[in-house]
Write a protein that holds these residues in place. Structure first.
Motif, PDB file in Angstrom:
ATOM      1  N   LYS A 153      14.819 -20.581  76.023  1.00 26.47           N
ATOM      2  CA  LYS A 153      13.844 -21.196  75.127  1.00 26.47           C
ATOM      3  C   LYS A 153      12.771 -20.172  74.761  1.00 26.47           C
ATOM      4  O   LYS A 153      12.101 -19.609  75.630  1.00 26.47           O
ATOM      5  N   TYR A 192       9.716 -19.132  71.408  1.00 23.86           N
ATOM      6  CA  TYR A 192       8.989 -19.567  70.227  1.00 23.86           C
ATOM      7  C   TYR A 192       9.254 -18.591  69.084  1.00 23.86           C
ATOM      8  O   TYR A 192       9.506 -17.397  69.317  1.00 23.86           O
ATOM      9  N   SER A 193       9.167 -19.084  67.870  1.00 21.33           N
ATOM     10  CA  SER A 193       9.454 -18.231  66.711  1.00 21.33           C
ATOM     11  C   SER A 193       8.464 -17.089  66.576  1.00 21.33           C
ATOM     12  O   SER A 193       8.725 -16.124  65.849  1.00 21.33           O
ATOM     13  N   THR A 194       7.335 -17.175  67.275  1.00 18.18           N
ATOM     14  CA  THR A 194       6.349 -16.096  67.260  1.00 18.18           C
ATOM     15  C   THR A 194       6.548 -15.108  68.416  1.00 18.18           C
ATOM     16  O   THR A 194       5.800 -14.131  68.528  1.00 18.18           O
ATOM     17  N   ASP A 195       7.561 -15.326  69.251  1.00 14.67           N
ATOM     18  CA  ASP A 195       7.817 -14.467  70.412  1.00 14.67           C
ATOM     19  C   ASP A 195       8.623 -13.221  70.058  1.00 14.67           C
ATOM     20  O   ASP A 195       9.510 -12.801  70.813  1.00 14.67           O
ATOM     21  N   TYR A 241      11.909 -22.531  69.212  1.00 15.04           N
ATOM     22  CA  TYR A 241      10.895 -23.502  68.785  1.00 15.04           C
ATOM     23  C   TYR A 241      10.152 -22.921  67.589  1.00 15.04           C
ATOM     24  O   TYR A 241       9.620 -21.810  67.642  1.00 15.04           O
ATOM     25  N   VAL A 266       7.207 -22.409  65.344  1.00  9.40           N
ATOM     26  CA  VAL A 266       5.761 -22.507  65.165  1.00  9.40           C
ATOM     27  C   VAL A 266       5.502 -22.558  63.662  1.00  9.40           C
ATOM     28  O   VAL A 266       5.985 -21.689  62.921  1.00  9.40           O
ATOM     29  N   SER A 293       5.505 -19.622  60.399  1.00 11.39           N
ATOM     30  CA  SER A 293       5.935 -18.358  61.006  1.00 11.39           C
ATOM     31  C   SER A 293       7.204 -17.798  60.378  1.00 11.39           C
ATOM     32  O   SER A 293       7.642 -16.699  60.746  1.00 11.39           O
ATOM     33  N   HIS A 322      14.416 -25.803  67.576  1.00  6.38           N
ATOM     34  CA  HIS A 322      13.585 -26.904  68.057  1.00  6.38           C
ATOM     35  C   HIS A 322      12.431 -27.073  67.078  1.00  6.38           C
ATOM     36  O   HIS A 322      11.631 -26.155  66.875  1.00  6.38           O
ATOM     37  N   PRO A 377       8.825 -28.260  65.580  1.00  9.12           N
ATOM     38  CA  PRO A 377       7.507 -28.406  66.214  1.00  9.12           C
ATOM     39  C   PRO A 377       7.169 -29.865  66.461  1.00  9.12           C
ATOM     40  O   PRO A 377       7.673 -30.763  65.783  1.00  9.12           O
ATOM     41  N   HIS A 392       1.704 -28.917  67.714  1.00  2.78           N
ATOM     42  CA  HIS A 392       1.453 -28.173  66.486  1.00  2.78           C
ATOM     43  C   HIS A 392       1.247 -29.105  65.288  1.00  2.78           C
ATOM     44  O   HIS A 392       1.538 -28.751  64.139  1.00  2.78           O
ATOM     45  N   GLU A 418      14.182 -25.089  80.349  1.00  2.00           N
ATOM     46  CA  GLU A 418      12.798 -25.157  79.880  1.00  2.00           C
ATOM     47  C   GLU A 418      11.854 -24.914  81.067  1.00  2.00           C
ATOM     48  O   GLU A 418      11.037 -25.742  81.424  1.00  2.00           O
TER      49      GLU A 418
END
Length: 263
Positions: free
Chosen positions: A6, A8-11, A33, A35, A38, A56, A58, A62, A227
């Protein structure tokens, strides 16, 4: 069993670490996931990663809440970005939450407006971290959604089912079996505390859950996202450790199954 990481799209800073783990066969897919806002700056980075994806959508963290009619317009705008991620990364499924407070009727209405066969609804605990009432937390609510023809499939989060059961004084095994009637497309797993009424995400082996028992609910070809928490922002070693512990349970089950079959 396919095991998912898992992120995040900002990772994007973790992409190189993810690529290394993928080459080591630590995981099989990424559950990404989204964000909001992004896509433009990050999609090309994710497209360069050699991995399969599940998206996934938001949730309330968010500002997305399918149970709130006042957020209908912004919810649908966000789901256009979710679809863009899903299309660009060839995602087979899109994981969504029903939202909180509001009404189940509104969740049904907005799910129907999304109109995407990849949507898979994830079960939630009865209460969120701030005391809000979650929508889509019980097998009965899933039945109502299904009766309206907008349930395309489900994601079974074992922890959420256990926390919902604890809040109502129910046998979590019975609740999980009711969700299993929908043949979940994806499963979510973390360790946790049986008596908790709100969400906990503990590393595998660091809580009270009988992990072997939960694994036994899943088919052998299950798609499972871990998760579990990651405290390091530098790498994914904590996730790799969780997978290592999980695979000990999986190997134990395989060995026992082979022994019982006489092989």
């Amino acid at each position: 069993m396919e095991i998912g990481l898992k992120l995040y799209s900002t990772d994007t800073a973790l992409i190189s670490s993810a690529q290394k783990l993928k080459k080591q066969n630590i995981f099989d897919f990424i559950e990404l996931y989204v964000v909001p806002n992004s896509y433009k700056n990050n999609i090309d980075n994710w497209k360069c990663l050699d991995a399969q994806f599940i998206i996934h959508a938001p949730h309330t963290a968010h500002g997305v809440n399918l149970a709130n009619p006042e957020l209908l317009k912004s919810n649908m705008e966000v789901y256009q970005e979710v679809k863009a991620f899903s299309d660009s990364l060839y995602s087979k499924y899109i994981v969504v939450h029903g939202g909180s407070d509001g009404t189940l009727e509104e969740v049904i209405h907005q799910l129907g407006m999304i109109e995407d066969d990849r949507i898979r609804l994830e079960n939630k605990p009865l209460k969120g971290l701030n005391g809000e009432i979650c929508r889509g937390c019980s097998p009965e609510e899933f039945r109502q959604i299904d009766e309206h023809g907008v349930l395309k499939g489900i994601v079974l989060d074992f922890g959420h089912a256990i926390y919902y059961s604890a809040a109502h004084g129910l046998d979590y095994r019975s609740v999980i079996r009711e969700f299993m009637e929908y043949s979940p497309s994806v499963y979510h797993l973390s360790d946790g505390i049986y008596s908790s009424h709100t969400d906990k995400h503990l590393n595998i082996g660091k809580g009270e859950f009988n992990i072997k028992e939960l694994i036994d609910f899943m088919p052998q070809d299950a798609i499972l996202s871990l998760e579990t928490p990651r405290y390091s922002k530098e790498d994914l070693q904590e996730f790799a450790e969780d997978v290592k512990v999980l695979k000990k349970y999986l190997n134990h089950i395989t060995i026992n199954a082979n022994f019982n079959n006489g092989t």
